[in-house]
Design an enzyme around this catalytic site. Sequence first.
Site, PDB file in Angstrom:
ATOM      1  N   CYS A 139      -7.410   2.354  -0.747  1.00  0.00           N
ATOM      2  CA  CYS A 139      -7.363   1.520   0.456  1.00  0.00           C
ATOM      3  C   CYS A 139      -7.514   0.064   0.049  1.00  0.00           C
ATOM      4  O   CYS A 139      -8.448  -0.307  -0.669  1.00  0.00           O
ATOM      5  CB  CYS A 139      -8.463   1.921   1.431  1.00  0.00           C
ATOM      6  SG  CYS A 139      -8.429   0.950   2.957  1.00  0.00           S
ATOM      7  N   ASP A 161     -20.040 -14.333  23.052  1.00  0.00           N
ATOM      8  CA  ASP A 161     -19.141 -13.594  22.155  1.00  0.00           C
ATOM      9  C   ASP A 161     -19.122 -12.140  22.610  1.00  0.00           C
ATOM     10  O   ASP A 161     -19.680 -11.256  21.944  1.00  0.00           O
ATOM     11  CB  ASP A 161     -19.636 -13.728  20.714  1.00  0.00           C
ATOM     12  CG  ASP A 161     -18.707 -13.057  19.705  1.00  0.00           C
ATOM     13  OD1 ASP A 161     -17.592 -12.650  20.091  1.00  0.00           O
ATOM     14  OD2 ASP A 161     -19.100 -12.928  18.530  1.00  0.00           O
ATOM     15  N   CYS A 163      -3.057  -0.740   8.650  1.00  0.00           N
ATOM     16  CA  CYS A 163      -2.447  -2.052   8.403  1.00  0.00           C
ATOM     17  C   CYS A 163      -0.996  -2.007   8.869  1.00  0.00           C
ATOM     18  O   CYS A 163      -0.097  -1.727   8.078  1.00  0.00           O
ATOM     19  CB  CYS A 163      -2.515  -2.415   6.925  1.00  0.00           C
ATOM     20  SG  CYS A 163      -4.180  -2.463   6.252  1.00  0.00           S
ATOM     21  N   CYS A 188       0.832  -1.211   0.000  1.00  0.00           N
ATOM     22  CA  CYS A 188       0.000   0.000   0.000  1.00  0.00           C
ATOM     23  C   CYS A 188       0.861   1.253   0.000  1.00  0.00           C
ATOM     24  O   CYS A 188       1.838   1.343   0.748  1.00  0.00           O
ATOM     25  CB  CYS A 188      -0.919   0.003   1.218  1.00  0.00           C
ATOM     26  SG  CYS A 188      -1.966   1.475   1.335  1.00  0.00           S
ATOM     27  N   GLN A 199     -19.984  -9.151  11.409  1.00  0.00           N
ATOM     28  CA  GLN A 199     -18.573  -9.484  11.245  1.00  0.00           C
ATOM     29  C   GLN A 199     -18.008  -8.764  10.029  1.00  0.00           C
ATOM     30  O   GLN A 199     -18.542  -8.870   8.920  1.00  0.00           O
ATOM     31  CB  GLN A 199     -18.396 -10.997  11.086  1.00  0.00           C
ATOM     32  CG  GLN A 199     -18.596 -11.785  12.356  1.00  0.00           C
ATOM     33  CD  GLN A 199     -17.479 -11.600  13.358  1.00  0.00           C
ATOM     34  OE1 GLN A 199     -16.444 -11.009  13.073  1.00  0.00           O
ATOM     35  NE2 GLN A 199     -17.686 -12.107  14.568  1.00  0.00           N
ATOM     36  N   GLU A 221     -28.837  -9.315  23.815  1.00  0.00           N
ATOM     37  CA  GLU A 221     -27.983  -8.258  23.284  1.00  0.00           C
ATOM     38  C   GLU A 221     -28.391  -6.912  23.880  1.00  0.00           C
ATOM     39  O   GLU A 221     -29.586  -6.625  24.015  1.00  0.00           O
ATOM     40  CB  GLU A 221     -28.099  -8.203  21.759  1.00  0.00           C
ATOM     41  CG  GLU A 221     -27.512  -6.970  21.091  1.00  0.00           C
ATOM     42  CD  GLU A 221     -26.028  -6.760  21.379  1.00  0.00           C
ATOM     43  OE1 GLU A 221     -25.641  -5.603  21.605  1.00  0.00           O
ATOM     44  OE2 GLU A 221     -25.286  -7.768  21.367  1.00  0.00           O
ATOM     45  N   CYS A 230      -0.456   5.777   7.317  1.00  0.00           N
ATOM     46  CA  CYS A 230      -1.750   5.296   7.778  1.00  0.00           C
ATOM     47  C   CYS A 230      -1.530   4.161   8.770  1.00  0.00           C
ATOM     48  O   CYS A 230      -0.691   3.282   8.548  1.00  0.00           O
ATOM     49  CB  CYS A 230      -2.570   4.800   6.593  1.00  0.00           C
ATOM     50  SG  CYS A 230      -4.067   3.923   7.048  1.00  0.00           S
ATOM     51  N   CYS A 281     -12.630 -11.592  20.868  1.00  0.00           N
ATOM     52  CA  CYS A 281     -11.776 -10.753  20.033  1.00  0.00           C
ATOM     53  C   CYS A 281     -10.623 -10.180  20.852  1.00  0.00           C
ATOM     54  O   CYS A 281      -9.862  -9.351  20.354  1.00  0.00           O
ATOM     55  CB  CYS A 281     -12.583  -9.625  19.393  1.00  0.00           C
ATOM     56  SG  CYS A 281     -13.422  -8.548  20.588  1.00  0.00           S
TER      57      CYS A 281
END
Length: 473
Positions: A181, A404, A88, A79, A305, A355, A85, A431
Amino acid sequence: MGRNRRNRFPQRIDNITITGLADKGFCVGKTPEGEVVFVEKVVPGDVVDVRPFRKKKKVLFCAPLEWHERSADRVEPFCQHFGVCGGCKWQDFSYEGQLREKDRIVRDALTRIGKVEVGEWEPILGSEETSYYRNKLEFGVANRRWLTAEEVGQENVTNEMDVIGFHKAGAYDKLIDIQHCHLQHGPSNELRNGIRALAIKMEIPFFDMRERVGLFRQFMIRTTRTGECMLVLAFFENDQDRIKPFLDAVMEEFGEHITSLYYCINGKINEYMMDLEMNLFAGTSTIKETLGHVSFHIGPKSFFQTNTRQGKNLYDITAEYAGLTGTENVYDLYTGIGSIGQYVAKDAGSVVGIEEIAAAIEDAKINSEMNGLDNCTWYAGRTEDILTPEFAAKHGRPDVLITDPPRAGMHPKVIPMLLQLEAPVIVYVSCNPATQARDLALLDEKYKVVKARAVDMFPQTSHCESVVRLELR
């Protein structure tokens, strides 16, 4: 070796061996004396001299000065914005190396930090796509851009420029001007660049983050594997004399790519849009996505997701760990729009989802009806408030409990309730391996971890998911 008296750390440290990945773009290194430091802009396997620039909790944070050895895992970033940036961080680190490090991070979190004994470790599941894998991106809109180190001080170079892009870390009032991007597939780049040019042509004022003036403020785009696209444009003021003609022009020029166009008014200090009223300007109110055998209508505020293809693989592992046979009563905690619950519902007797976000539960109800699932029940509210003995008495003891939670992990009040429920099987999707390890340690008095697996949802970043199957002792 000179020392900075004010901060009490050396100005230079030589021969740092970089041993592993850390968070937020840093790597872990060790001095020849064994002291741990964090170094930016390096990869595991590098040997470098560094300059410390911050000390936090007795740990030095450093920048590289010179390389003595370059890691065999170094690769050429793909990139043009890499290094400026922050989206990543690991494009210069081979994907094989990334997977090796992420697998180690998850294993270390559970076994070394959480002191959890894991029966079986399955190998990390890498992402088939390592670029263009995201289905959602949010960009800022501003009238100032971030200048690179090479541009600072050059004549005829100014930061006064209308841009759509990402924030540079530590620079709230300037954006990196993103030309291309590599994170999102579909028409994302064409739409972002085209709408920026259109706004400039129509003299739409871009937002000034410092003075808090201007109109065009934010840009969000969702894309799906089914070829649909949703745009959400945020404006600082409800100036319909400018907003409506601009959105009409957007649809006229780019309508073939846009399934759904929303706008919102954000006059707040922060850029969070999920608490704002979303106004449908053109197209359908939702876009459609599929995960395996399940379809979802996704709205502007839906949690879904962000890596669709790898999301299916994550849910396949979750379903495998659940081991459903068609009769089980399943609790699905922190369910979002009910995506995991609906994914496993065909193999369950019943699914009960909880939730906190009410809008997400409304999505779950709509989607489960669309998928023909009549064995799902959904509740809106905080898990720690809803998951009570009375709730369990009403819906029955769960045979399998899937959780989750967000990065903070499960609420402290939820753990005792899980121990009281004594579901024979818990599947914990996380996560954040650190908070997952904390929660697993608290469940250890009644549960054993039978198997665990890391799943890379976000290539080129330090983030990684993990799935664990627990069984009642």
